[in-house]
Design an enzyme around this catalytic site. Structure first.
Site, PDB file in Angstrom:
ATOM      1  N   LYS A  48       0.829  -1.209   0.000  1.00 20.57           N
ATOM      2  CA  LYS A  48       0.000   0.000   0.000  1.00 20.57           C
ATOM      3  C   LYS A  48       0.865   1.262   0.000  1.00 20.57           C
ATOM      4  CE  LYS A  48      -4.236  -1.470  -0.072  1.00 20.57           C
ATOM      5  NZ  LYS A  48      -5.012  -1.337  -1.304  1.00 20.57           N
TER       6      LYS A  48
ATOM      7  N   LYS B   3      -1.834 -11.866  -9.125  1.00 19.64           N
ATOM      8  CA  LYS B   3      -3.149 -12.407  -8.770  1.00 19.64           C
ATOM      9  C   LYS B   3      -4.285 -11.562  -9.331  1.00 19.64           C
ATOM     10  CE  LYS B   3      -4.244  -9.939  -4.598  1.00 19.64           C
ATOM     11  NZ  LYS B   3      -5.224  -9.913  -3.545  1.00 19.64           N
TER      12      LYS B   3
ATOM     13  N   LYS C  95      -9.203  -6.571  -7.437  1.00 20.22           N
ATOM     14  CA  LYS C  95     -10.099  -5.481  -7.841  1.00 20.22           C
ATOM     15  C   LYS C  95      -9.335  -4.262  -8.318  1.00 20.22           C
ATOM     16  CE  LYS C  95     -13.403  -6.477  -4.262  1.00 20.22           C
ATOM     17  NZ  LYS C  95     -12.640  -6.946  -3.179  1.00 20.22           N
TER      18      LYS C  95
HETATM   19  P1  ADP Z   1      -9.056  -7.743  -3.635  1.00 18.69           P
HETATM   20  O1  ADP Z   1      -7.695  -8.328  -3.475  1.00 18.69           O
HETATM   21  O2  ADP Z   1      -9.616  -7.962  -4.995  1.00 18.69           O
HETATM   22  O3  ADP Z   1      -9.165  -6.319  -3.189  1.00 18.69           O
HETATM   23  P2  ADP Z   1      -9.982  -8.547  -1.099  1.00 18.69           P
HETATM   24  O4  ADP Z   1      -8.636  -8.129  -0.653  1.00 18.69           O
HETATM   25  O5  ADP Z   1     -11.153  -7.800  -0.572  1.00 18.69           O
HETATM   26  O6  ADP Z   1     -10.010  -8.559  -2.682  1.00 18.69           O
HETATM   27  O7  ADP Z   1     -10.134 -10.097  -0.790  1.00 18.69           O
HETATM   28  C1  ADP Z   1     -11.225 -10.706  -0.175  1.00 18.69           C
HETATM   29  C2  ADP Z   1     -11.007 -12.185  -0.067  1.00 18.69           C
HETATM   30  O8  ADP Z   1     -10.783 -12.745  -1.352  1.00 18.69           O
HETATM   31  C3  ADP Z   1      -9.772 -12.588   0.758  1.00 18.69           C
HETATM   32  O9  ADP Z   1     -10.051 -13.777   1.451  1.00 18.69           O
HETATM   33  C4  ADP Z   1      -8.706 -12.820  -0.269  1.00 18.69           C
HETATM   34  O10 ADP Z   1      -7.721 -13.722   0.163  1.00 18.69           O
HETATM   35  C5  ADP Z   1      -9.533 -13.408  -1.382  1.00 18.69           C
HETATM   36  N1  ADP Z   1      -8.880 -13.144  -2.664  1.00 18.69           N
HETATM   37  C6  ADP Z   1      -8.772 -11.965  -3.301  1.00 18.69           C
HETATM   38  N2  ADP Z   1      -8.120 -12.099  -4.469  1.00 18.69           N
HETATM   39  C7  ADP Z   1      -7.778 -13.415  -4.551  1.00 18.69           C
HETATM   40  C8  ADP Z   1      -7.092 -14.202  -5.524  1.00 18.69           C
HETATM   41  N3  ADP Z   1      -6.641 -13.663  -6.641  1.00 18.69           N
HETATM   42  N4  ADP Z   1      -6.928 -15.513  -5.276  1.00 18.69           N
HETATM   43  C9  ADP Z   1      -7.415 -16.085  -4.142  1.00 18.69           C
HETATM   44  N5  ADP Z   1      -8.076 -15.404  -3.192  1.00 18.69           N
HETATM   45  C10 ADP Z   1      -8.265 -14.089  -3.393  1.00 18.69           C
END
Ligand code: ADP
Ligand code: TRP
Length: 331
Positions: A111, A194, A197
């Site tokens: 971040k 990965k 969003k």
């Molecule tokens: P983002 O990374 O898209 O902002 P979040 O951080 O809100 O999403 O993640 C919410 C949940 O989804 C967490 O449990 C996170 O580990 C899982 N998650 C997010 N992206 C992935 C991914 N590419 N592969 C596996 N799990 C994911």
């Protein structure tokens, strides 16, 4: 029955990474565990959303939870900010969380890189708030993707530190969980890293994406000129597409294209077409429910209110005990 907690930040639509890393497990776990699934809107403030966007994003995640099959009769579904006891526990845990360890967290370092003009204290203490989310229900299993492993380790540190400091065994140690053997990392479509969003529209496939949108995204995903010799190692963008296929397609389909790759006879057009169709099959039932549920404000209000009551019941019990352990007494 063992207690389970997990949440997703309310920062937008859910994608396949959120689904396979987290939500799919929520749906399965609700039948076997005492589950608390929430929408992490306090956490979303670390990136300073506009007040006009905040509620809409919370609603989006709530709708998508329900569309994916989380059942408010089985699991407690709630909005984090409806449970102020979490903020109180966060305050107590902050007293025993140290600058050095917080600065070393990879998510914090990411971040600092991605939003250098907004390195606020909420970002630094993000893992403490996450620990409060989990410990407030004294959960031991936390369904999350691989990227959250370090946060879970920090939650264990804070739980153990609290126990040591106050000579108690009040908080159990929480562990990351997935029904598959290992925690999951769903790759993005843009060839690196990965699915997420904040990685741009071309990277993620959303649960709410129309079939045509999914086809377009997958067909445009990064690939290369194709393998030049048999059994060669796949470069990252190709490996990522295969990893996605392993997640959404049948083993037969995966093996079919894997063999073709190894024999240098693969046609990426066919490969991607199949991948897109299998993503569409995986998401279609959810997408169809999203629009329907989003219209039903009365139902959503009912679910959120009922969830808040149940979550606060559990949370206030914990806070009462924690206050006692810390030594607060009222006159
Ligand atoms: P983002 O990374 O898209 O902002 P979040 O951080 O809100 O999403 O993640 C919410 C949940 O989804 C967490 O449990 C996170 O580990 C899982 N998650 C997010 N992206 C992935 C991914 N590419 N592969 C596996 N799990 C994911
Ligand atoms: N940090 C998680 C993420 O970015 C979201 C989250 C907040 C969470 N609190 C939690 C996940 C508690 C599990 C348990 O994905």
């Amino acid at each position: 029955m063992e207690t389970v907690v997990s949440g997703i930040r309310s920062t937008g639509k859910l994608h396949l990474g959120n689904f396979y890393g987290a939500v799919k497990n929520f749906v399965q776990m609700q039948n076997e565990y005492n589950c608390y699934f929430f929408i992490a809107d306090y956490h979303s403030l670390t990136t300073h959303p506009n007040p006009e966007d905040l509620h809409g994003h919370v609603k989006q995640v709530l709708v998508e939870y329900l569309a994916a099959g989380i059942d408010p009769e089985k699991a407690t579904i709630y909005v984090q900010s409806d449970v102020p006891e979490i903020a109180e526990l966060y305050l107590y845990l902050n007293m025993n969380a140290y600058l050095g360890e917080l600065e070393r967290s990879t998510s914090f370092k990411d971040k600092v890189r991605s939003q250098p003009d907004n390195v606020n204290a909420g970002l630094l203490t993000y893992p403490v708030l996450m620990a409060a989310d989990i410990l407030i229900h004294r959960a031991i299993k936390v369904p999350v993707g691989k990227d959250q492993e370090q946060h879970l380790e920090m939650s264990r540190t804070f739980a153990n530190r609290f126990n040591r400091l106050y000579h108690t065994d009040y908080f159990p140690e929480p562990f990351a969980f997935n029904f598959t053997k290992n925690l999951i990392k769903v790759p993005g479509l843009d060839g690196k890293g990965k699915m997420g969003k904040s990685e741009g529209e071309a990277n993620a496939v959303y649960l709410s994406d129309e079939p045509e949108v999914i086809r377009k995204k997958v067909m445009r995903s990064l690939s290369d000129g194709g393998p030049t010799h048999e059994n060669q190692q796949k470069p990252e963008p190709i490996q990522n597409l295969f990893d996605l296929m392993k997640i959404v397609s049948s083993a037969d389909t995966y093996n079919h294209f894997d063999t073709q790759y190894n024999q240098c006879s693969i046609r990426y057009g066919d490969f991607k077409k199949q991948l897109a169709e299998d993503m569409i099959i995986a998401t279609a039932p959810i997408r169809e429910k999203i629009n329907e549920i989003a219209k039903d404000e009365t139902y959503l209000r009912q679910v959120a209110r009922f969830g808040a009551i149940k979550a606060r019941e559990s949370a206030s019990k914990t806070i009462l005990e924690v206050r006692k352990i810390i030594g607060f007494k009222s006159f």
